[in-house]
Design a protein around this motif. Structure first.
Motif, PDB file in Angstrom:
ATOM      1  N   MET A  90      19.419 -13.440  -1.554  1.00  0.00           N
ATOM      2  CA  MET A  90      18.837 -12.329  -1.542  1.00  0.00           C
ATOM      3  C   MET A  90      17.620 -12.248  -2.616  1.00  0.00           C
ATOM      4  SD  MET A  90      19.353  -8.517  -2.486  1.00  0.00           S
ATOM      5  CE  MET A  90      19.288  -7.723  -1.047  1.00  0.00           C
ATOM      6  N   GLU A  91      15.820 -12.349  -2.120  1.00  0.00           N
ATOM      7  CA  GLU A  91      14.908 -12.394  -2.519  1.00  0.00           C
ATOM      8  C   GLU A  91      14.535 -11.347  -3.875  1.00  0.00           C
ATOM      9  OE1 GLU A  91      10.049 -13.829  -2.643  1.00  0.00           O
ATOM     10  OE2 GLU A  91      12.204 -13.619  -0.888  1.00  0.00           O
ATOM     11  N   LEU A  92      14.159 -11.670  -4.528  1.00  0.00           N
ATOM     12  CA  LEU A  92      13.599  -9.903  -5.838  1.00  0.00           C
ATOM     13  C   LEU A  92      12.085 -10.218  -5.508  1.00  0.00           C
ATOM     14  CD1 LEU A  92      14.545  -8.365  -7.752  1.00  0.00           C
ATOM     15  CD2 LEU A  92      14.789 -10.521  -9.799  1.00  0.00           C
ATOM     16  N   ILE A  93      11.946  -8.951  -5.254  1.00  0.00           N
ATOM     17  CA  ILE A  93      10.146  -8.424  -4.872  1.00  0.00           C
ATOM     18  C   ILE A  93       9.791  -7.654  -6.472  1.00  0.00           C
ATOM     19  CG2 ILE A  93       8.665  -7.437  -4.171  1.00  0.00           C
ATOM     20  CD1 ILE A  93      10.373  -7.906  -1.855  1.00  0.00           C
ATOM     21  N   THR A  94       8.775  -8.363  -6.888  1.00  0.00           N
ATOM     22  CA  THR A  94       8.254  -7.319  -7.940  1.00  0.00           C
ATOM     23  C   THR A  94       6.237  -7.166  -8.104  1.00  0.00           C
ATOM     24  OG1 THR A  94       7.006  -9.967  -9.064  1.00  0.00           O
ATOM     25  CG2 THR A  94       8.942  -9.653  -9.636  1.00  0.00           C
ATOM     26  N   PHE A  95       6.372  -6.050  -8.382  1.00  0.00           N
ATOM     27  CA  PHE A  95       4.666  -5.705  -9.099  1.00  0.00           C
ATOM     28  C   PHE A  95       4.178  -6.824  -8.110  1.00  0.00           C
ATOM     29  CE2 PHE A  95       6.728  -1.872 -11.041  1.00  0.00           C
ATOM     30  CZ  PHE A  95       6.579  -0.880 -10.499  1.00  0.00           C
ATOM     31  N   ASP A  96       4.460  -8.513  -8.365  1.00  0.00           N
ATOM     32  CA  ASP A  96       2.930  -8.886  -8.176  1.00  0.00           C
ATOM     33  C   ASP A  96       3.637  -9.368  -6.729  1.00  0.00           C
ATOM     34  OD1 ASP A  96       2.107  -8.083 -10.433  1.00  0.00           O
ATOM     35  OD2 ASP A  96       3.346  -9.965 -11.915  1.00  0.00           O
ATOM     36  N   HIS A  97       4.032  -9.362  -6.569  1.00  0.00           N
ATOM     37  CA  HIS A  97       4.530 -10.399  -4.978  1.00  0.00           C
ATOM     38  C   HIS A  97       4.049  -9.999  -4.127  1.00  0.00           C
ATOM     39  CE1 HIS A  97       7.206 -11.566  -2.325  1.00  0.00           C
ATOM     40  NE2 HIS A  97       7.939 -12.392  -2.694  1.00  0.00           N
ATOM     41  N   PRO A  98       3.539 -10.974  -3.195  1.00  0.00           N
ATOM     42  CA  PRO A  98       2.854 -10.460  -2.124  1.00  0.00           C
ATOM     43  C   PRO A  98       3.110  -9.420  -1.313  1.00  0.00           C
ATOM     44  CG  PRO A  98       2.659 -13.046  -2.758  1.00  0.00           C
ATOM     45  CD  PRO A  98       3.201 -12.097  -3.671  1.00  0.00           C
ATOM     46  N   ALA A  99       4.656  -9.523  -0.867  1.00  0.00           N
ATOM     47  CA  ALA A  99       5.247  -8.136  -0.099  1.00  0.00           C
ATOM     48  C   ALA A  99       4.929  -6.997  -0.608  1.00  0.00           C
ATOM     49  CB  ALA A  99       7.077  -8.817   0.230  1.00  0.00           C
ATOM     50  N   TYR A 100       5.474  -6.698  -2.011  1.00  0.00           N
ATOM     51  CA  TYR A 100       5.156  -5.629  -2.195  1.00  0.00           C
ATOM     52  C   TYR A 100       3.025  -5.220  -1.953  1.00  0.00           C
ATOM     53  CZ  TYR A 100       5.114  -1.910  -5.418  1.00  0.00           C
ATOM     54  OH  TYR A 100       4.861  -0.384  -6.214  1.00  0.00           O
ATOM     55  N   GLN A 101       2.605  -6.363  -2.376  1.00  0.00           N
ATOM     56  CA  GLN A 101       1.498  -5.973  -2.251  1.00  0.00           C
ATOM     57  C   GLN A 101       0.524  -5.058  -0.832  1.00  0.00           C
ATOM     58  OE1 GLN A 101      -0.495  -5.228  -5.379  1.00  0.00           O
ATOM     59  NE2 GLN A 101       0.196  -5.476  -6.663  1.00  0.00           N
ATOM     60  N   GLU A 102       1.360  -6.425  -0.248  1.00  0.00           N
ATOM     61  CA  GLU A 102       1.015  -6.073   0.988  1.00  0.00           C
ATOM     62  C   GLU A 102       1.774  -4.691   1.936  1.00  0.00           C
ATOM     63  OE1 GLU A 102       2.505  -7.899   5.551  1.00  0.00           O
ATOM     64  OE2 GLU A 102       2.483  -9.116   4.160  1.00  0.00           O
ATOM     65  N   LEU A 103       2.613  -4.031   1.197  1.00  0.00           N
ATOM     66  CA  LEU A 103       2.922  -2.757   1.690  1.00  0.00           C
ATOM     67  C   LEU A 103       2.739  -1.868   0.842  1.00  0.00           C
ATOM     68  CD1 LEU A 103       5.908  -1.240   2.497  1.00  0.00           C
ATOM     69  CD2 LEU A 103       6.700  -2.064   0.295  1.00  0.00           C
ATOM     70  N   ASN A 113      -0.960  -1.587   0.570  1.00  0.00           N
ATOM     71  CA  ASN A 113      -1.778  -1.368   0.898  1.00  0.00           C
ATOM     72  C   ASN A 113      -1.437  -0.519   2.330  1.00  0.00           C
ATOM     73  OD1 ASN A 113      -3.338  -3.209  -0.946  1.00  0.00           O
ATOM     74  ND2 ASN A 113      -3.080  -5.149   0.206  1.00  0.00           N
ATOM     75  N   LYS A 114      -0.621  -1.361   3.236  1.00  0.00           N
ATOM     76  CA  LYS A 114      -0.478  -0.575   3.671  1.00  0.00           C
ATOM     77  C   LYS A 114      -0.183   1.412   4.282  1.00  0.00           C
ATOM     78  CE  LYS A 114       1.468  -3.657   7.175  1.00  0.00           C
ATOM     79  NZ  LYS A 114       2.454  -4.976   6.856  1.00  0.00           N
ATOM     80  N   ILE A 115       0.544   1.552   2.587  1.00  0.00           N
ATOM     81  CA  ILE A 115       0.954   2.668   2.203  1.00  0.00           C
ATOM     82  C   ILE A 115      -0.293   3.432   2.047  1.00  0.00           C
ATOM     83  CG2 ILE A 115       1.694   4.019   0.312  1.00  0.00           C
ATOM     84  CD1 ILE A 115       3.971   2.474   0.535  1.00  0.00           C
ATOM     85  N   ASN A 116      -1.550   2.589   1.247  1.00  0.00           N
ATOM     86  CA  ASN A 116      -2.977   3.047   0.665  1.00  0.00           C
ATOM     87  C   ASN A 116      -3.601   3.371   2.585  1.00  0.00           C
ATOM     88  OD1 ASN A 116      -2.490   3.100  -2.028  1.00  0.00           O
ATOM     89  ND2 ASN A 116      -3.238   1.259  -1.568  1.00  0.00           N
ATOM     90  N   GLN A 117      -3.776   3.346   3.731  1.00  0.00           N
ATOM     91  CA  GLN A 117      -4.093   2.578   4.520  1.00  0.00           C
ATOM     92  C   GLN A 117      -3.626   3.960   5.003  1.00  0.00           C
ATOM     93  OE1 GLN A 117      -3.621  -1.025   7.126  1.00  0.00           O
ATOM     94  NE2 GLN A 117      -5.388  -2.097   5.863  1.00  0.00           N
ATOM     95  N   ILE A 118      -2.718   3.871   5.130  1.00  0.00           N
ATOM     96  CA  ILE A 118      -2.062   5.829   6.012  1.00  0.00           C
ATOM     97  C   ILE A 118      -2.422   6.501   5.504  1.00  0.00           C
ATOM     98  CG2 ILE A 118       0.097   6.011   6.359  1.00  0.00           C
ATOM     99  CD1 ILE A 118       1.804   3.703   6.691  1.00  0.00           C
TER     100      ILE A 118
END
Length: 119
Positions: free
Chosen positions: A1-14, A16-21
């Protein structure tokens, strides 16, 4: 399992999508809501304008007022009737438009109120 931090691109993409919504929702809330169209039957309109249904039929034939035929019934948009009154296609006293709205609201409210039954 991969650890996702605030700096991780997956978190940043999420994020961005929330901001668009959120932007979409705020934009929809800020834009004015369209009024629901009010459609009247020939009998209702004739009653509100205090004219006969035959006069209304003549006005349709002479293309004085716009109408729509749906299931063999003539229907009129209240906004179209208002426009006809303001440009004097339908002659009336200055209070007719106010009376039209008051009468419409009155007839609609009396239709939806429960009637007292006498036993």
């Amino acid at each position: 399992m991969e650890l996702i931090t605030f700096d991780h691109p997956a978190y940043q993409e999420l994020v961005n999508k929330i901001n668009q919504i959120a932007d979409y929702v705020f934009h929809k809330e800020a834009s004015p809501q369209q009024k629901q169209e009010i459609w009247l039957t020939s009998e209702e309109l004739a009653d509100l304008l205090k004219i006969s249904t035959r006069t209304l039929q003549r006005m349709r034939k002479e293309q004085v007022i716009p109408y729509t035929v749906l299931r063999r019934r003539c229907l009129y948009r209240l906004s179209d009737i208002e426009e006809c009154i303001t440009r004097r296609a339908i002659t009336c006293s200055p209070q007719t438009l106010d009376d039209l709205y008051k009468n419409y609201r009155f007839t609609q409210s009396s239709r939806h109120e429960p009637r007292d039954r006498k036993n």
